[in-house]
Design a protein around this motif. Structure first.
Motif, mmCIF file in Angstrom:
data_model
loop_
_atom_site.group_PDB
_atom_site.id
_atom_site.type_symbol
_atom_site.label_atom_id
_atom_site.label_comp_id
_atom_site.label_asym_id
_atom_site.label_seq_id
_atom_site.Cartn_x
_atom_site.Cartn_y
_atom_site.Cartn_z
ATOM 1 N N LEU A 120 -18.757 -48.136 -60.952
ATOM 2 C CA LEU A 120 -19.994 -48.880 -61.206
ATOM 3 C C LEU A 120 -19.812 -50.368 -60.933
ATOM 4 C CD1 LEU A 120 -22.931 -48.826 -62.201
ATOM 5 C CD2 LEU A 120 -22.054 -49.089 -64.530
ATOM 6 N N ALA A 121 -18.616 -50.891 -61.212
ATOM 7 C CA ALA A 121 -18.356 -52.314 -60.971
ATOM 8 C C ALA A 121 -18.516 -52.667 -59.496
ATOM 9 C CB ALA A 121 -16.957 -52.685 -61.455
ATOM 10 N N THR A 122 -18.179 -51.728 -58.612
ATOM 11 C CA THR A 122 -18.328 -51.995 -57.172
ATOM 12 C C THR A 122 -19.792 -52.067 -56.757
ATOM 13 O OG1 THR A 122 -18.265 -49.625 -56.601
ATOM 14 C CG2 THR A 122 -16.164 -50.798 -56.734
ATOM 15 N N LYS A 123 -20.690 -51.469 -57.539
ATOM 16 C CA LYS A 123 -22.119 -51.440 -57.192
ATOM 17 C C LYS A 123 -22.971 -52.329 -58.102
ATOM 18 C CE LYS A 123 -22.035 -46.718 -55.369
ATOM 19 N NZ LYS A 123 -22.691 -45.391 -55.416
ATOM 20 N N TRP A 124 -22.340 -52.978 -59.066
ATOM 21 C CA TRP A 124 -23.096 -53.701 -60.085
ATOM 22 C C TRP A 124 -23.923 -54.848 -59.499
ATOM 23 C CZ3 TRP A 124 -24.582 -52.449 -64.711
ATOM 24 C CH2 TRP A 124 -25.040 -53.421 -65.596
ATOM 25 N N SER A 125 -23.385 -55.551 -58.501
ATOM 26 C CA SER A 125 -24.108 -56.682 -57.924
ATOM 27 C C SER A 125 -25.435 -56.230 -57.299
ATOM 28 C CB SER A 125 -23.235 -57.374 -56.869
ATOM 29 O OG SER A 125 -23.936 -58.439 -56.270
ATOM 30 N N ARG A 126 -25.412 -55.130 -56.540
ATOM 31 C CA ARG A 126 -26.644 -54.614 -55.928
ATOM 32 C C ARG A 126 -27.609 -54.105 -56.986
ATOM 33 N NH1 ARG A 126 -22.638 -52.724 -52.459
ATOM 34 N NH2 ARG A 126 -22.657 -50.667 -53.443
ATOM 35 N N PHE A 127 -27.071 -53.494 -58.040
ATOM 36 C CA PHE A 127 -27.912 -52.985 -59.120
ATOM 37 C C PHE A 127 -28.619 -54.130 -59.842
ATOM 38 C CE2 PHE A 127 -29.455 -50.201 -62.211
ATOM 39 C CZ PHE A 127 -29.127 -50.637 -63.481
ATOM 40 N N VAL A 128 -27.891 -55.203 -60.155
ATOM 41 C CA VAL A 128 -28.481 -56.357 -60.834
ATOM 42 C C VAL A 128 -29.485 -57.057 -59.915
ATOM 43 C CG1 VAL A 128 -27.987 -58.580 -61.930
ATOM 44 C CG2 VAL A 128 -26.458 -56.650 -62.304
ATOM 45 N N PHE A 232 -23.213 -48.505 -73.872
ATOM 46 C CA PHE A 232 -23.673 -48.948 -72.565
ATOM 47 C C PHE A 232 -25.013 -48.305 -72.207
ATOM 48 C CE2 PHE A 232 -22.774 -51.150 -68.728
ATOM 49 C CZ PHE A 232 -23.277 -50.378 -67.688
ATOM 50 N N VAL A 233 -25.125 -47.001 -72.430
ATOM 51 C CA VAL A 233 -26.391 -46.303 -72.150
ATOM 52 C C VAL A 233 -27.508 -46.860 -73.030
ATOM 53 C CG1 VAL A 233 -27.577 -44.071 -72.213
ATOM 54 C CG2 VAL A 233 -25.227 -44.202 -71.377
ATOM 55 N N VAL A 234 -27.200 -47.120 -74.296
ATOM 56 C CA VAL A 234 -28.203 -47.661 -75.223
ATOM 57 C C VAL A 234 -28.671 -49.045 -74.783
ATOM 58 C CG1 VAL A 234 -28.520 -48.538 -77.573
ATOM 59 C CG2 VAL A 234 -27.493 -46.297 -77.215
ATOM 60 N N LEU A 235 -27.734 -49.908 -74.356
ATOM 61 C CA LEU A 235 -28.086 -51.275 -73.964
ATOM 62 C C LEU A 235 -28.944 -51.300 -72.700
ATOM 63 C CD1 LEU A 235 -24.756 -53.220 -74.645
ATOM 64 C CD2 LEU A 235 -26.724 -52.890 -76.143
ATOM 65 N N ILE A 236 -28.571 -50.522 -71.694
ATOM 66 C CA ILE A 236 -29.371 -50.472 -70.463
ATOM 67 C C ILE A 236 -30.762 -49.919 -70.767
ATOM 68 C CG2 ILE A 236 -29.570 -49.425 -68.179
ATOM 69 C CD1 ILE A 236 -27.490 -51.587 -68.277
ATOM 70 N N SER A 237 -30.833 -48.891 -71.613
ATOM 71 C CA SER A 237 -32.130 -48.319 -71.992
ATOM 72 C C SER A 237 -32.993 -49.356 -72.700
ATOM 73 C CB SER A 237 -31.925 -47.103 -72.902
ATOM 74 O OG SER A 237 -31.128 -46.128 -72.283
ATOM 75 N N SER A 281 -33.256 -45.982 -59.844
ATOM 76 C CA SER A 281 -31.959 -46.613 -59.586
ATOM 77 C C SER A 281 -31.047 -46.504 -60.810
ATOM 78 C CB SER A 281 -32.168 -48.081 -59.212
ATOM 79 O OG SER A 281 -30.935 -48.722 -58.990
ATOM 80 N N ILE A 282 -31.619 -46.680 -61.997
ATOM 81 C CA ILE A 282 -30.828 -46.528 -63.225
ATOM 82 C C ILE A 282 -30.269 -45.113 -63.324
ATOM 83 C CG2 ILE A 282 -30.957 -46.498 -65.752
ATOM 84 C CD1 ILE A 282 -33.038 -48.729 -65.550
ATOM 85 N N ASN A 283 -31.103 -44.120 -63.029
ATOM 86 C CA ASN A 283 -30.625 -42.738 -63.059
ATOM 87 C C ASN A 283 -29.519 -42.507 -62.040
ATOM 88 O OD1 ASN A 283 -32.081 -41.452 -65.156
ATOM 89 N ND2 ASN A 283 -33.915 -41.415 -63.897
ATOM 90 N N ASP A 284 -29.654 -43.102 -60.848
ATOM 91 C CA ASP A 284 -28.615 -42.952 -59.830
ATOM 92 C C ASP A 284 -27.286 -43.525 -60.303
ATOM 93 O OD1 ASP A 284 -30.882 -43.583 -57.038
ATOM 94 O OD2 ASP A 284 -30.377 -41.739 -58.112
ATOM 95 N N HIS A 285 -27.324 -44.651 -61.013
ATOM 96 C CA HIS A 285 -26.093 -45.320 -61.427
ATOM 97 C C HIS A 285 -25.548 -44.809 -62.760
ATOM 98 C CE1 HIS A 285 -27.588 -48.269 -58.446
ATOM 99 N NE2 HIS A 285 -26.329 -48.590 -58.298
ATOM 100 N N LEU A 286 -26.415 -44.317 -63.644
ATOM 101 C CA LEU A 286 -25.991 -43.999 -65.009
ATOM 102 C C LEU A 286 -25.988 -42.511 -65.349
ATOM 103 C CD1 LEU A 286 -26.280 -47.085 -65.488
ATOM 104 C CD2 LEU A 286 -27.239 -46.539 -67.719
ATOM 105 N N SER A 287 -26.406 -41.649 -64.420
ATOM 106 C CA SER A 287 -26.529 -40.232 -64.758
ATOM 107 C C SER A 287 -25.210 -39.623 -65.226
ATOM 108 C CB SER A 287 -27.069 -39.444 -63.562
ATOM 109 O OG SER A 287 -28.445 -39.661 -63.404
ATOM 110 N N TRP A 288 -24.119 -39.988 -64.547
ATOM 111 C CA TRP A 288 -22.823 -39.426 -64.954
ATOM 112 C C TRP A 288 -22.401 -39.949 -66.327
ATOM 113 C CZ3 TRP A 288 -20.921 -35.197 -63.321
ATOM 114 C CH2 TRP A 288 -21.097 -34.780 -61.994
ATOM 115 N N PHE A 289 -22.719 -41.208 -66.624
ATOM 116 C CA PHE A 289 -22.409 -41.737 -67.954
ATOM 117 C C PHE A 289 -23.174 -40.962 -69.024
ATOM 118 C CE2 PHE A 289 -19.929 -45.458 -66.898
ATOM 119 C CZ PHE A 289 -20.317 -45.742 -65.590
#
Length: 731
Positions: A120-128, A232-237, A281-289
Motif C-alpha cells: 500500500l505504501a507504494t500506491k499511497w501517493s496516487r491514492f491520496v 486503519f480500516v476504521v480511520l479511512i472509513s 478506489s478505497i475498495n481496490d486498496h483496502l479490500s484485502w485489509f
C-alpha cells in the motif's frame, strides 16, 4: 416576489458559505493531515515506509526503494518469517489441540499484514492524490468538524486497550518466571525468553540476552500491526464518511430552501459521483485489509470462546481473558459500525432526495436518485461481503454455530468434571441464543457456431470430463465452424455405459457405507465417506441430465453470442478456462496421490503378515467393501477405479460451476466495456445495449435453472467436509 427570492437563494448557494473557510481549515481536514499521526506511528514500528508524511499535500509523498525506512520494514518481515519457520518446525512434533495453532496464525497474520502495508505504501501517493482531487472539488462545502479529534480518540482508545492487554500478558508471564526462579532476575529472564516465550527459536539457536530482546521487539511489532489493521480500516472509513456527510448536509439545505435550479443539483450530483469513484478506489486498496481483519477477528473470537471452557483459577488470568475478549469484540464491532457508516450515509442521502418537495424535483434530482438506486456505495471484503451494521448479527450467528461445532466435537475430550460442566452450560446458552424471461429455441434448428464461443472456451473441460465418465456427449471436439447438430447425446452408446458404470459404482459405495454403519455402529469418518459417494453419485446423475440438454444450452449461448458479435472478442476466456481447469485438476491429483500414499503408509504399519500387502492396502482404504465382501484382486481394481472416478467428479463439480461463472461474467464485461468505449452515442445505441443486457440476464437465469442442483450439491459437499476437516484437526 417568488422569482426574486429564488434568485437570492441561487446566488447565496452558488457562492461560498458565509462562514469564512480558511486554508488552515482545508488543510486540517484533508486525508493527508488526518492520517499523519497514524502513519508516523506505523513507521515507528517498522511499517509503511513512505517519505513526506508531514508535508502539506500529496506532492510531498514519496516511496523510495533505497531508504532506511524500507530497510527497517524489510528486516522486520525477514524476522517474522524466520520466527514463523522455526515455530512450524517446533509445531510439527508438538501439536496437541486446536489452541496450539493460535501462535501459528499470529505469525502468518503478521507477515501478510506487513507485506500488505508495504504494498500500500507504494500506491499511497496516487491514492491520496485521488482523495485530494475530491477535497478540492468539495472545498465550498461545510468543512467536516472535529475530524482530527475523532481520529485521535480512536487511536487512543484502541491502542490503549491493546497496550493494557499486551502488558498484562507480558507482566503475568514475567512474574511467574520470577517466582519460578526464586527471585533470580537473570534466571527469570532466561526462563521467560528461552523456555516460555521463544522456546521454538532457542532450541535451534543458542540463547543470547540481546536475541531475546530482539525477538520481544518483534512480538511488540506483530501485536501492534495485528491491532492496527482494524484501526486503519476504521480511520479511512471515518474520513470518507464525513465527506458523504457533507453531501447530506448540502442536499438537506437545498431541499429545505426549495432551490429548483438544475445547475446546483447537477453540481451536487457530480460531486457524489466523484465520491462514488473514490469509494471504488478505497475498495481496490483496502479490500484485502478488510478480509484479513474479519478473518483474524472471527478466528481469535472462536479461539477465545473455546479456551474459556478451561477453568481459570488465577484472578489475573481471568481479568486478562475478559480484557482480551473485549478488545476482539470492540475491534470487529467498530469495523462494522464505522465501515457500515458509508452505507448508512448513502441511505441518508437517498432519504433526503426522495423527500424533496414537488416544486424542487427536477431531471437532475431524478438522475441523482437513479444513480443512488443502481450504483452501490459500500466497503467490501473483495466483494465477498459488504460492511453494514447488519453484518454484526450475521457474524454473531456464524460464531455461535461454529462454536457449537467445536464444543460438540470436543466434549468427550474434556477430562475433568468442571470442564465438562462448563462446556455443557456453554452449549445450553449458545443454543438458547441461536433459537432466539427465457430463450426458446427449437432443438433441431441448425445454428452455426460463431467465434469465439462458450462451447470453444469450455471444450477442454468437457473432453476431460468424458474421459472420467461424466457428460456423455459426442461431437464436443468439433471446430467452431461446424454446426451444433454434430454435438449430440445418445442413450445407447459406449459413453453412456461408462457413465452408468460410474454412477452405479459410486452409489454402491455409498450403500456399502450405510450397511457397514448399520452392522458395526456409527462412526463420523464413515459418515464422511458415505456423503462423499452419495453426493458424487447424485452429481453424476445430474450430469447425464445436462448432457441431454447440452445442445439446447449451446443454442441459448449462441443466440446471445450472435447478438453480441459486434462487441470485443472474449479471447482471454478460453485461456482462463483452460488454465483454471489445469490448476484444479493438478491440485486434485496431488490431493488424491497424498491420500493413496497415506493409505499405503497406514497399511505398512499393519502387523498382519498372513495377508498380502495389496490386500492390506485395500482393506484399510475401503473397509466398507472388504469387511462385508471377501477380497479378490479384480474387485479391488474395480473399487479403486470407481473411487478415482468419484474423486474426479468431486473436483470437477466446483470447476464446472467456476467455468460457467467465468463465461457469464465475460458477457457482462463485454457490455460494460462497450459502454465505456462509446462516445457521442444516440438512443439506438442505448436500446441495443439494454436489449443485449436483457438477453445475457435471461441466459444467466437459464443457466441457473440448469445447474442449480449441482451448485447445491457443491455447497453441501464443501461445507460438510470443511466441518469434518475441522473435526479431524482437533483430534
Amino acid at each position: 416576489m417568488g422569482v426574486a427570492r429564488e434568485i437570492l437563494d441561487y446566488a447565496r448557494l452558488r457562492r461560498p458559505e458565509k462562514r469564512k473557510i480558511s486554508k488552515d481549515d482545508l488543510h486540517q481536514n484533508t486525508l493527508q493531515a488526518s492520517m499523519k499521526v497514524p502513519i508516523i506511528l506505523m513507521q515507528i514500528f517498522g511499517f509503511f515506509p513512505l517519505d513526506g508524511i508531514c508535508g502539506p499535500t500529496y506532492k510531498s509523498l514519496q516511496f523510495r526503494w533505497l531508504s532506511l525506512k524500507l530497510l527497517y520494514s524489510v528486516l522486520s518481515i525477514v524476522g517474522y518469517t524466520f520466527n514463523f519457520v522455526l515455530y512450524c518446525l517446533h509445531l510439527s512434533s508438538h501439536i496437541e489441540n486446536i489452541l496450539d495453532i493460535n501462535a501459528l496464525f499470529f505469525h502468518i497474520e503478521s507477515i501478510i499484514m506487513a507485506m500488505l502495508f508495504l504494498h500500500l505504501a507504494t500506491k499511497w501517493s496516487r491514492f491520496v492524490k485521488q482523495w485530494h482531487n475530491v477535497e478540492i472539488a468539495m472545498k465550498n462545502y461545510e468543512p467536516p468538524r472535529n475530524l482530527k479529534r475523532k481520529i485521535s480518540i480512536t487511536l487512543i482508545v484502541f491502542l490503549g486497550v491493546a497496550l493494557v492487554e499486551h502488558g498484562m500478558m507480558v507482566i503475568n508471564r514475567v512474574v511467574l518466571c520470577f517466582k519460578f526462579c526464586h527471585g533470580d532476575w537473570y534466571a527469570a529472564w532466561y526462563e521467560y525468553f528461552a523456555n516460555r516465550t521463544f522456546y521454538d527459536v532457542f532450541i535451534v539457536v543458542p540463547y543470547r540476552g540481546w536475541g531475546g530482546a530482539l525477538l520481544q521487539f518483534l512480538i511488540v511489532q506483530k501485536t501492534f500491526i495485528w491491532n492496527f489493521v482494524d484501526i486503519f480500516v476504521v480511520l479511512i472509513s471515518t474520513c470518507f464518511t464525513v465527506r458523504l456527510k457533507q453531501i447530506t448536509i448540502k442536499a438537506t439545505s437545498l431541499s429545505k430552501t426549495q432551490v429548483t435550479d438544475v445547475y446546483i443539483w447537477k453540481n451536487i450530483r457530480e460531486d457524489y459521483i466523484k465520491l462514488s469513484k473514490l469509494c471504488d478506489s478505497i475498495n481496490d486498496h483496502l479490500s484485502w485489509f478488510i478480509m484479513i481483519s474479519y478473518a483474524t477477528n472471527i478466528y481469535h473470537i472462536l479461539s477465545q470462546l473455546f479456551s474459556s471452557l478451561k477453568p481459570k483459577e488465577d484472578v489475573f488470568e481471568k481479568i486478562y481473558f475478559f480484557i482480551s475478549f473485549f478488545l476482539l469484540i470492540m475491534r470487529i464491532t467498530s469495523v462494522c459500525i464505522f465501515g457500515g457508516g458509508v452505507y448508512d450515509e448513502k441511505a441518508e442521502i437517498a432519504k433526503v432526495l426522495t423527500s424533496v418537495p414537488s416544486s424542487v424535483y427536477n431531471i437532475e434530482v431524478e438522475r441523482f436518485i437513479t444513480h443512488l438506486a443502481t450504483c452501490e456505495m459500500v466497503l467490501t471484503g473483495k466483494n465477498f461481503f459488504r460492511i453494514t451494521r447488519n453484518l454484526i448479527l450475521q457474524i454473531a450467528s456464524a460464531i455461535v454455530s461454529y462454536e457449537l461445532v467445536l464444543i460438540q466435537f470436543n466434549l468427550k475430550d474434556f477430562k475433568n468434571k468442571t470442564l465438562s460442566q462448563n462446556a455443557s452450560e456453554t452449549m445450553r446458552v449458545l443454543r438458547k441464543i441461536r433459537s432466539n424471461t427465457s430463450l426458446t429455441i427449437e432443438q433441431d434448428d441448425p445454428i452455426t457456431i460463431a467465434t469465439p464461443t462458450f462451447h470453444e472456451s469450455i471444450r477442454f473441460a468437457l473432453v476431460m470430463a468424458q474421459i472420467f465418465g461424466i457428460m456423455p456427449l459426442y461431437g464436443t471436439t468439433v471446430a467452431t465452424t461446424k454446426k451444433l447438430q454434430d454435438i449430440k447425446f445418445e442413450w445407447v452408446s459406449l459413453k453412456m455405459v461408462f457413465a452408468l458404470f460410474h454412477i452405479i459404482g459410486t452409489l454402491a459405495a455409498g450403500v456399502f457405507c450405510m450397511l457397514k454403519m448399520a452392522l458395526h455402529g456409527f462412526v463420523i469418518d464413515e459418515t464422511a465417506i458415505m456423503v462423499f459417494y452419495m453426493m458424487n453419485g447424485f452429481c453424476a446423475i445430474h450430469y447425464i441430465y445436462l448432457a441431454a440438454k447440452w445442445r439446447t444450452i449451446l443454442k441459448e449461448w449462441t443466440c446471445v453470442e450472435i447478438s453480441m458479435k459486434s462487441y470485443r472478442n472474449a479471447k482471454n476466456v478460453k485461456r482462463i478456462n483452460i488454465f483454471t481447469t489445469v490448476v484444479f485438476m493438478f491440485f486434485g491429483i496431488i490431493e488424491h496421490t497424498l491420500y493413496i500414499l497415506s493409505a499405503v503408509q497406514t497399511a505398512s504399519k499393519c502387523d498382519n503378515f498372513k495377508k498380502h500387502p495389496v490386500e492390506i492396502y485395500f482393506g484399510c482404504s475401503f473397509p466398507h467393501y472388504f469387511t462385508l465382501l471377501s477380497y479378490n484382486h479384480w474387485a479391488a481394481a474395480v473399487v479403486e477405479f470407481s473411487n478415482f472416478l468419484a474423486t474426479f467428479t468431486w473436483n470437477f463439480t466446483d470447476l464446472f460451476i467456476i467455468l460457467i461463472s467465468i463465461s457469464l461474467r465475460e458477457k457482462f464485461n463485454q457490455i460494460s466495456d462497450k459502454i465505456r468505449q462509446s462516445k457521442n452515442v444516440h438512443d439506438k445505441f442505448w436500446k441495443t445495449i439494454r436489449e443485449d443486457h436483457l438477453k445475457v440476464s435471461n441466459l444467466t437465469r437459464a443457466m441457473d435453472s440448469h445447474i442449480a442442483a449441482i451448485v447445491l450439491f457443491s455447497f453441501i459437499n464443501n461445507i460438510f467436509f470443511l466441518c469434518i476437516q475441522l473435526y479431524n484437526s482437533i483430534k
